[in-house]
Design an enzyme around this catalytic site. Sequence first.
Site, PDB file in Angstrom:
ATOM      1  N   HIS A   1      39.180  -1.417  -1.815  1.00 29.92           N
ATOM      2  CA  HIS A   1      40.114  -2.372  -1.380  1.00 29.92           C
ATOM      3  C   HIS A   1      39.822  -3.731  -1.872  1.00 29.92           C
ATOM      4  CE1 HIS A   1      36.752  -1.353   1.578  1.00 29.92           C
ATOM      5  NE2 HIS A   1      37.052  -2.790   1.720  1.00 29.92           N
TER       6      HIS A   1
ATOM      7  N   HIS B   1      40.182  -7.779  -1.156  1.00 29.88           N
ATOM      8  CA  HIS B   1      40.274  -8.417  -0.240  1.00 29.88           C
ATOM      9  C   HIS B   1      40.942  -9.971  -0.636  1.00 29.88           C
ATOM     10  CE1 HIS B   1      37.436  -6.682   2.937  1.00 29.88           C
ATOM     11  NE2 HIS B   1      36.876  -6.449   2.073  1.00 29.88           N
TER      12      HIS B   1
HETATM   13  P1  AMP Z   1      34.583  -3.750   3.448  1.00 31.97           P
HETATM   14  O1  AMP Z   1      33.153  -4.319   4.040  1.00 31.97           O
HETATM   15  O2  AMP Z   1      35.026  -4.662   1.955  1.00 31.97           O
HETATM   16  O3  AMP Z   1      34.576  -2.242   3.210  1.00 31.97           O
HETATM   17  O4  AMP Z   1      35.635  -4.278   4.190  1.00 31.97           O
HETATM   18  C1  AMP Z   1      36.443  -3.365   5.028  1.00 31.97           C
HETATM   19  C2  AMP Z   1      37.370  -4.054   6.000  1.00 31.97           C
HETATM   20  O5  AMP Z   1      38.275  -3.266   6.441  1.00 31.97           O
HETATM   21  C3  AMP Z   1      36.939  -4.934   6.931  1.00 31.97           C
HETATM   22  O6  AMP Z   1      37.309  -6.382   6.771  1.00 31.97           O
HETATM   23  C4  AMP Z   1      37.678  -4.513   8.045  1.00 31.97           C
HETATM   24  O7  AMP Z   1      38.004  -5.416   9.253  1.00 31.97           O
HETATM   25  C5  AMP Z   1      38.928  -3.814   7.598  1.00 31.97           C
HETATM   26  N1  AMP Z   1      39.299  -2.550   8.657  1.00 31.97           N
HETATM   27  C6  AMP Z   1      38.655  -1.619   8.924  1.00 31.97           C
HETATM   28  N2  AMP Z   1      39.412  -0.871   9.555  1.00 31.97           N
HETATM   29  C7  AMP Z   1      40.806  -1.205   9.636  1.00 31.97           C
HETATM   30  C8  AMP Z   1      41.879  -0.852  10.059  1.00 31.97           C
HETATM   31  N3  AMP Z   1      42.112   0.409  10.329  1.00 31.97           N
HETATM   32  N4  AMP Z   1      42.959  -1.638   9.658  1.00 31.97           N
HETATM   33  C9  AMP Z   1      43.077  -2.708   8.812  1.00 31.97           C
HETATM   34  N5  AMP Z   1      41.764  -3.116   8.495  1.00 31.97           N
HETATM   35  C10 AMP Z   1      40.650  -2.442   8.748  1.00 31.97           C
END
Ligand code: AMP
Length: 148
Positions: free
Chosen positions: A105, A107
Site C-alpha cells: 500500500h 501512503h
Molecule cells: P504500514 O505501517 O505501512 O503497513 O501501514 C499500515 C496502515 O494501515 C496504517 O497507517 C494503519 O492505520 C492502516 N490501517 C490498518 N487497518 C486499516 C483499516 N481497516 N482501514 C484503513 N486503514 C487501516
Amino acid sequence: MSEQPHDEDCIFCRIVDEEIPARTIHEGPETLAILDANPLAPGHTLVIPRGHYETIQGVPDGARAAVFDALGRLVGPIERATGADGSTVGFNNGAAAGQEVPHVHGHIIPRFDDDGGGPIHDVIASPVSLTETELDDIAARIVDAVDA
Ligand code: AMP
Ligand code: ZN
C-alpha cells in the site's frame, strides 16, 4: 484480468472484498484507495493493489503501473480537498521498514507548512557516511543485481 492472489486473513484483501468497511475514495480495475483508519493528517490515503502482494518487488507490471497511476491521479485532489501545502508519498516496504500490513500500500500523507513533520530523510536516525569508493561499490553491486 486473471484471478488475483488473495489472502483471506489479510485485512486489505478483506477490504477489497468488501467484507469489512472502509472509506473508499477511488476504485480502479486493479487498485483501491481508502482513507487510513489512523491518519497522520486529514486525508491520509492508502492506495492498494486489489491483488495480495506483500512487497513492491512482488507486484506484477500491470498492477505496479496501476498503483503509481492511482497515486499520481489522487495526490492533486487530496491536496485540494484538504488545503494541504504538499504531500509525502511513500511505501513502508517490508517489516524492517515499518510495514505492518503485509499487503502493498502506498501512503499519501497531506503535508502542511506548519505540521512539524520531517522529510523522508528523517526515517533513519543515524544516516551512514560512505566514501566515494563505497558508493562506487554499492552502485556496481546494484547494477549487477538488476542485470542478474
Ligand atoms: P504500514 O505501517 O505501512 O503497513 O501501514 C499500515 C496502515 O494501515 C496504517 O497507517 C494503519 O492505520 C492502516 N490501517 C490498518 N487497518 C486499516 C483499516 N481497516 N482501514 C484503513 N486503514 C487501516
Ligand atoms: Zn492482502
